[in-house]
Write a protein that holds these residues in place. Structure first.
Motif, PDB file in Angstrom:
ATOM      1  N   ALA A 209      34.189  40.209  32.816  1.00 35.01           N
ATOM      2  CA  ALA A 209      33.878  39.225  33.849  1.00 35.01           C
ATOM      3  C   ALA A 209      32.756  39.778  34.720  1.00 35.01           C
TER       4      ALA A 209
ATOM      5  N   GLN B  45      33.520  36.767  39.511  1.00 32.57           N
ATOM      6  CA  GLN B  45      34.642  37.318  40.268  1.00 32.57           C
ATOM      7  C   GLN B  45      34.522  37.004  41.751  1.00 32.57           C
TER       8      GLN B  45
ATOM      9  N   ASP C  26      38.672  36.892  36.501  1.00 32.35           N
ATOM     10  CA  ASP C  26      39.322  38.116  36.947  1.00 32.35           C
ATOM     11  C   ASP C  26      39.435  39.021  35.729  1.00 32.35           C
ATOM     12  N   THR C  27      39.854  40.242  35.919  1.00 29.52           N
ATOM     13  CA  THR C  27      40.109  41.133  34.790  1.00 29.52           C
ATOM     14  C   THR C  27      41.574  41.539  34.821  1.00 29.52           C
TER      15      THR C  27
ATOM     16  N   PRO D 137      38.641  39.990  30.304  1.00 29.26           N
ATOM     17  CA  PRO D 137      38.279  38.951  31.262  1.00 29.26           C
ATOM     18  C   PRO D 137      39.216  37.761  31.101  1.00 29.26           C
TER      19      PRO D 137
ATOM     20  N   THR E  79      40.516  32.277  35.935  1.00 30.22           N
ATOM     21  CA  THR E  79      41.543  32.019  36.949  1.00 30.22           C
ATOM     22  C   THR E  79      41.839  30.519  37.030  1.00 30.22           C
TER      23      THR E  79
END
Length: 72
Positions: free
Chosen positions: A26, A31, A37-38, A52, A55
């Motif tokens: 990502a 982000q 997000d990771t 990755p 969301t």
């Protein structure tokens, strides 16, 4: 949905949400906006890797883009 994994990654790359293969991660851009997000996981050799993930905010954004394209 019917999207292929490579097509999804190509689309996310074009929007600057993930880095190019083979080390797809990502981006800071995605982000900071809360779209990506990771998530860490442990591979079979015991190494910690990150993946990755989109969301809920990112999914809502993509759904909105898709709806706008259908309406046009």
């Amino acid at each position: 949905m019917g999207a292929k994994r490579k097509d999804l990654y190509a689309y996310l790359e074009s929007r600057n949400w993930v880095t190019k293969a083979p080390a797809r991660q990502a981006t800071a851009y995605a982000q900071k906006r809360g779209y990506m997000d990771t998530r860490p996981h442990t591979d079979p050799r015991g190494r910690i890797q990150t993946n990755p993930v989109v969301t809920p905010k990112g999914l809502a954004y993509l759904a909105n883009v898709k709806a706008q394209r259908k309406a046009a």
